[in-house]
Design an enzyme around this catalytic site. Structure first.
Site, mmCIF file in Angstrom:
data_model
loop_
_atom_site.group_PDB
_atom_site.id
_atom_site.type_symbol
_atom_site.label_atom_id
_atom_site.label_comp_id
_atom_site.label_asym_id
_atom_site.label_seq_id
_atom_site.Cartn_x
_atom_site.Cartn_y
_atom_site.Cartn_z
ATOM 1 N N ARG A 15 -5.775 5.138 -3.963
ATOM 2 C CA ARG A 15 -6.021 5.162 -2.519
ATOM 3 C C ARG A 15 -4.725 5.419 -1.792
ATOM 4 O O ARG A 15 -3.730 4.710 -1.988
ATOM 5 C CB ARG A 15 -6.630 3.839 -2.065
ATOM 6 C CG ARG A 15 -7.022 3.821 -0.599
ATOM 7 C CD ARG A 15 -7.698 2.529 -0.205
ATOM 8 N NE ARG A 15 -6.784 1.394 -0.198
ATOM 9 C CZ ARG A 15 -7.061 0.212 0.336
ATOM 10 N NH1 ARG A 15 -8.252 0.003 0.879
ATOM 11 N NH2 ARG A 15 -6.194 -0.770 0.306
ATOM 12 N N THR A 56 -3.826 7.056 4.688
ATOM 13 C CA THR A 56 -5.131 7.543 5.150
ATOM 14 C C THR A 56 -6.288 6.711 4.643
ATOM 15 O O THR A 56 -7.409 6.836 5.137
ATOM 16 C CB THR A 56 -5.339 8.988 4.674
ATOM 17 O OG1 THR A 56 -5.407 9.014 3.231
ATOM 18 C CG2 THR A 56 -4.182 9.881 5.122
ATOM 19 N N ASP A 110 -4.017 -7.890 -4.701
ATOM 20 C CA ASP A 110 -4.132 -6.601 -5.374
ATOM 21 C C ASP A 110 -4.516 -6.849 -6.826
ATOM 22 O O ASP A 110 -3.737 -7.401 -7.603
ATOM 23 C CB ASP A 110 -2.801 -5.849 -5.298
ATOM 24 C CG ASP A 110 -2.911 -4.447 -5.858
ATOM 25 O OD1 ASP A 110 -3.168 -4.314 -7.081
ATOM 26 O OD2 ASP A 110 -2.738 -3.481 -5.098
ATOM 27 N N ASP A 129 -2.132 -5.395 -9.542
ATOM 28 C CA ASP A 129 -0.865 -6.128 -9.654
ATOM 29 C C ASP A 129 -1.076 -7.474 -10.331
ATOM 30 O O ASP A 129 -0.242 -7.906 -11.128
ATOM 31 C CB ASP A 129 -0.253 -6.337 -8.268
ATOM 32 C CG ASP A 129 0.306 -5.035 -7.680
ATOM 33 O OD1 ASP A 129 0.396 -4.035 -8.422
ATOM 34 O OD2 ASP A 129 0.615 -5.036 -6.473
#
Length: 212
Positions: free
Chosen positions: A103, A107, A203, A206
């Site tokens: 991603r 944007t 995340d 992560d």
């Protein structure tokens, strides 16, 4: 599109531990693996089977086995890899394809950087593994690619989903005749300004593999 938030105390227990910021990566990987197996049990309720007869030690018995063509499991790299073992534990005969998507944080649009999938998916049931259904862009792009190659039934398994992402998915596939399902451990409150699920679990990539 059908959405199922699995209501089960073991699912809720493992998800709570995944949310905890003090859960280290090895424990996070183990919990994610266990949670995916629980979600996969629900996600495969409509897996296609064929009638078969087997010989018991006493008499023949009627049963079922997975139908051909075999289901295809597609983890979205990299975080989806942390869900693969939990899924294939339940579907060991399934084939596995890989889809690399990222991603763009500016944007929030999904970009494909790698594919390892059969060119022809005609008549295939596909199970997409993506821990976080946030904006919905990545998952929608992945499902579109599978449909373009001929898949006719797609189920996404996510650890968490946001209402905005689910709404985006419904709009993106409005009018689509092929079945689309989303199976998740929970639907959280909302996305923050950076597009992260709140309260979420951080995340997922992560926390599974460390910051790279």
């Amino acid at each position: 599109m059908q959405t199922l938030a699995v209501d089960h105390p073991l699912v809720a227990h493992k998800l709570t531990m995944l949310r905890d910021v003090t859960t280290d990566s090895p424990t996070f990987r183990r919990l994610a693996d266990e949670l995916v197996t629980l979600l996969a049990y629900e996600a495969t309720r409509d897996v296609r089977v064929a009638d078969v007869t087997v010989e018991t030690p006493l008499v023949p018995a009627q049963g079922v086995q997975l139908a051909s063509p075999k289901p295809l499991v597609v983890p979205i790299l990299r975080a989806g890899l942390g869900m693969l073992d939990g899924m294939t534990r339940l579907l060991p005969t399934a084939e596995v394809g890989f889809l690399g998507m990222i991603r763009d944080e500016g944007t929030l649009q999904a970009q494909t950087y790698a594919t390892r999938l059969p060119e022809d998916l005609s008549g295939r049931q596909c199970y997409v593994l993506d821990p976080m259904l946030a904006t919905g862009g990545t998952l929608a792009a992945a499902i579109r690619l599978l449909f373009e190659r001929g898949a006719d039934d797609v189920t996404a398994i996510c650890l968490l989903a946001a209402p905005e992402g689910l709404m985006y998915m419904e709009q993106a596939f409005e009018g689509t005749q092929a079945p689309i399902r989303v199976v998740t451990a929970a639907i959280d409150a909302h996305l923050n300004e950076q597009g992260f699920i709140m309260p979420g679990l951080g995340d997922a990539g992560d926390r599974l593999y460390g910051v790279v």
